[in-house]
Scaffold this active site. Structure first.
Site, short mmCIF file in Angstrom:
data_model
loop_
_atom_site.label_atom_id
_atom_site.label_comp_id
_atom_site.label_asym_id
_atom_site.label_seq_id
_atom_site.Cartn_x
_atom_site.Cartn_y
_atom_site.Cartn_z
N GLY A 1 0.83 -1.21 0.00
CA GLY A 1 0.00 0.00 0.00
C GLY A 1 0.85 1.25 0.00
N GLU B 1 1.38 7.77 4.03
CA GLU B 1 1.50 9.21 3.86
C GLU B 1 2.90 9.61 3.39
OE1 GLU B 1 1.10 11.27 7.51
OE2 GLU B 1 1.40 13.22 6.58
N PHE B 2 3.92 8.86 3.88
CA PHE B 2 5.29 9.28 3.62
C PHE B 2 6.00 8.42 2.57
CE2 PHE B 2 4.27 10.64 7.91
CZ PHE B 2 4.67 11.96 7.88
N GLY B 3 5.35 7.36 2.12
CA GLY B 3 6.00 6.48 1.16
C GLY B 3 5.29 5.14 1.12
N GLU B 4 5.95 4.17 0.49
CA GLU B 4 5.31 2.86 0.34
C GLU B 4 5.23 2.09 1.66
OE1 GLU B 4 8.19 1.18 -2.12
OE2 GLU B 4 7.59 2.33 -3.88
N LYS C 1 7.22 0.35 6.71
CA LYS C 1 6.85 1.64 6.14
C LYS C 1 8.13 2.34 5.74
CE LYS C 1 2.60 2.79 8.59
NZ LYS C 1 1.93 3.77 9.42
N ASP D 1 -7.89 9.75 15.69
CA ASP D 1 -8.25 9.28 14.35
C ASP D 1 -8.64 7.81 14.40
OD1 ASP D 1 -8.73 9.32 11.68
OD2 ASP D 1 -6.64 9.48 11.05
O1 ACK Z 1 -5.82 -2.82 3.83
P1 ACK Z 1 -4.40 -3.02 3.69
O2 ACK Z 1 -3.86 -4.24 3.04
O3 ACK Z 1 -3.69 -2.84 5.11
O4 ACK Z 1 -3.71 -1.72 3.03
C1 ACK Z 1 -3.14 -0.87 3.96
C2 ACK Z 1 -1.77 -0.45 3.48
O5 ACK Z 1 -0.81 -1.16 4.21
C3 ACK Z 1 -1.50 1.05 3.64
O6 ACK Z 1 -1.59 1.40 5.00
C4 ACK Z 1 -1.44 -2.13 4.99
N1 ACK Z 1 -0.73 -2.22 6.26
C5 ACK Z 1 -0.29 -1.20 7.02
N2 ACK Z 1 0.32 -1.68 8.11
C6 ACK Z 1 0.27 -3.03 8.03
C7 ACK Z 1 0.73 -4.09 8.86
N3 ACK Z 1 1.35 -3.84 10.00
N4 ACK Z 1 0.49 -5.35 8.47
C8 ACK Z 1 -0.16 -5.59 7.31
N5 ACK Z 1 -0.62 -4.64 6.49
C9 ACK Z 1 -0.40 -3.37 6.86
C10 ACK Z 1 -2.87 -1.70 5.19
#
Ligand code: ACK
Length: 576
Positions: free
Chosen positions: A221, A224-227, A246, A339
């Site tokens: 995904g 806010e700051f990158g992939e 992140k 939030d």
């Molecule tokens: O719904 P998702 O697959 O779950 O898409 C978002 C994406 O990254 C952008 O935030 C996924 N994500 C964020 N943190 C985690 C994490 N700790 N474990 C698995 N997926 C994550 C989030």
């Protein structure tokens, strides 16, 4: 947002880059593996331990965390340069859990496993050593006399406090921390903004990880700051395990770096099964990264939408219980989330929900426009309590309001709160006392809890510990979840006044049903007298069942579409 393929390529490049960039960076010390109990009294436990097997440098100090068994949310931290400490001020006859970690120039190592020791019961005065019983008898006598003297002192108004002089001078109990007064046994959150040097906060609360320990696998995904990527982390002496990573995009400003790492400084202070766990940060090489535990099912809102209608009420309540428990921990720590929304909850393969998203940049700015635009797009008006919208009163009570909205999202499998109403209409409707109607097939007790969370007076809202207890009670007694919000009252609640749908966007029942891909029911509707949109406005769930609409998915589609139309027409939410 970048396309997945190009993002994926970027991630791979990152990985190659990281692998090539393997220097012999400092590794944090391995965990302390052996801890022995020393002298135990009714109020104190002395411990000693051995240096970690792999200190990977000079040990600067140890951090000893302890708490009364099953009271993990309230713990004390002692720092010591020696390999011994005495924890005092403990309750007699109680079990305490200890964990120790070492710090070198590379930062903190992992905590040791938990070691449990018990203080002596009240009747044993000084030591658990049986050979000292005669001494105890004498001590008790002397103790009684001393006690009388002490009581005398207390009554004369003098404070007989905990004697710091008795502590090892090398040992510092965390009463004060970076200028923040900390009460022993009560962990409070420290705002990283209060550090003059934000890098100090990161290194205080987050472990530095070597980039070479991380393997990035794929992009999951955009943050806010990158992939955001998934990958694996291999720490020394530990098995490799999956993580989320992140990354901070290249070309960042100093402020972006600070804000990005700010999330790690916050997350690193938390330790709770319903709060996303920080593994560590990469700051000594680029890209800068935040590494957290991996949550297989991703964000809760997307997950629920994908699995509409697939869970039992108990499973849904279990998810809500987890979120409430995480929020109770945060509010006990003095942290206000601001939030809280299903999109900021992550869910793992065991359906355990964890609160995430601890960004720093969510304070509403003076510019009135800033109320509608934030880093992620919009300020979360639909999730935010009226006093927080109106005069920025963000508190744990405003988090409780948001929690009520999360309950609604969960029980309606990721439906958007207030559907397509505009933010302005939502603010107005809520101010006028309207509230979201119950989701379909929602247990009455849960909907009542939602309404309690949406009390205008923030002091009347339940506290998170009360919410946890309430949900526990419902889980223990599943029959209490059998009473659903009455389908017809749910609809009539929705209709503040009789609200004809004649003025809706659809000219006929057929057109409406076609638009929601339920055209197959047009004939049945017409044959049963639902031939105008006004007539359709009266349809209840029971009517649908009677008409032969038995598929739950179809019932939901029709009822939700009706609700949406009515809400748009009359802001028809439940008036309190
Ligand atoms: O719904 P998702 O697959 O779950 O898409 C978002 C994406 O990254 C952008 O935030 C996924 N994500 C964020 N943190 C985690 C994490 N700790 N474990 C698995 N997926 C994550 C989030």
């Amino acid at each position: 947002m970048m396309s997945l393929t190009s993002a994926g390529a970027d991630c791979l490049t990152n990985h190659v880059f990281l692998s090539v960039l393997f220097f012999f960076c400092l590794a944090a010390p391995s965990p302390v593996s052996s801890v022995k109990k020393g002298k135990i009294t009714k109020n104190s436990i002395s411990l000693s331990w051995q240096e970690p097997d792999r200190p990977n440098g000079i040990i600067l100090e140890y951090e000893i965390k302890y708490f009364e068994k099953d009271q993990e949310t309230s713990y004390t931290i002692i720092k010591s340069k020696e390999t011994t400490i005495t924890a005092d001020g403990l309750k007699p006859g109680s079990a305490y859990v200890f964990q120790i970690r070492a710090r070198t120039a590379a930062g903190y190592g992992g905590f040791s496993r938990r070691f449990e020791f018990e203080t002596s019961p009240v009747s044993v005065a000084a030591s658990s050593d049986q050979s000292q019983i005669p001494i105890i008898v004498v001590s008790v006598t002397v103790g009684v006399i001393l006690l009388a003297v002490v009581i005398g002192f207390l009554l004369s108004g003098r404070r007989c406090g905990y004697s710091k002089a008795k502590q090892d001078p090398e040992e510092e109990k965390m009463h004060f921390h970076n200028g923040h007064i900390k009460l022993p046994g009560v962990r409070t959150y420290i705002d990283p903004h209060t550090y003059e040097d934000p890098n100090q906060a990161v290194h205080e609360f987050a472990k530095e990880i070597e980039a070479s320990c991380i393997t990035i696998e794929r992009v999951i995904g955009a943050g806010e700051f990158g992939e955001v990527c998934s990958g694996r982390l291999k720490l020394q002496g530990k098995r490799e395990f999956p993580v989320a990573i992140k990354t901070l995009k290249v070309g960042y400003t100093e402020k972006q770096r600070r804000d990005f790492l700010g999330e790690a400084s916050i997350m690193g202070q938390f330790d709770h099964p319903n709060i996303i766990h920080l593994e560590g940060v990469v700051t000594k090489s680029k890209p800068v990264m935040i590494v957290t535990e991996y949550m297989e099912n991703g964000s809760l809102d997307t997950f629920l939408k994908k699995n509409d209608g697939q869970f039992t009420v108990i499973q849904l309540v279990g998810m809500l219980r987890g979120i409430a428990s995480g929020m109770k921990y945060l509010s006990d720590m003095g942290y206000v989330h601001r939030d809280l929304a299903a999109r900021n909850i992550l869910i793992n393969s065991n359906l355990v929900c964890k609160v995430s998203d601890f960004g720093l940049s969510r304070v509403l700015e003076d510019d009135p426009e800033a109320a509608y635009t934030t880093r992620g797009g919009k300020i979360p008006i639909r999730w935010t309590a009226p006093e927080a919208i109106a005069f920025r009163k963000f508190t744990s009570a405003s988090d409780v309001w948001s929690y009520g909205i999360v309950m609604w999202e969960v029980m309606s499998y990721g439906e958007r709160p207030y559907w397509e109403m505009t933010n302005q209409d939502v603010i107005k409707a809520v101010e006028e006392g309207y509230r979201l109607p119950s989701p379909m097939d929602c247990p009455a007790a849960l909907y009542q809890l939602m309404l309690d969370c949406w009390q205008k007076d923030r002091n009347s809202r339940p506290k998170f510990d009360e919410i946890v207890s309430m949900l526990d009670k419902l889980i223990r007694n599943p029959s209490s979840l059998k009473t659903l919000v009455n389908a017809s009252s749910r609809v009539s609640n929705l209709l503040v006044e009789h609200s004809p749908l004649g003025s809706s966007a659809y000219r006929s029942v057929g057109e409406w049903l076609e638009a929601i891909k339920m055209g197959r029911y047009t004939e049945i509707f017409m044959e049963n007298g639902y031939s105008s949109m006004d007539a359709v406005a009266q349809v209840t769930l029971e009517d649908l069942r009677r008409l032969g609409v038995t598929l739950v998915g179809h019932q939901k589609k029709i009822m939700n579409s009706l609700q949406e139309m009515k809400v748009q027409l009359v802001n028809g939410m439940v008036p309190l």
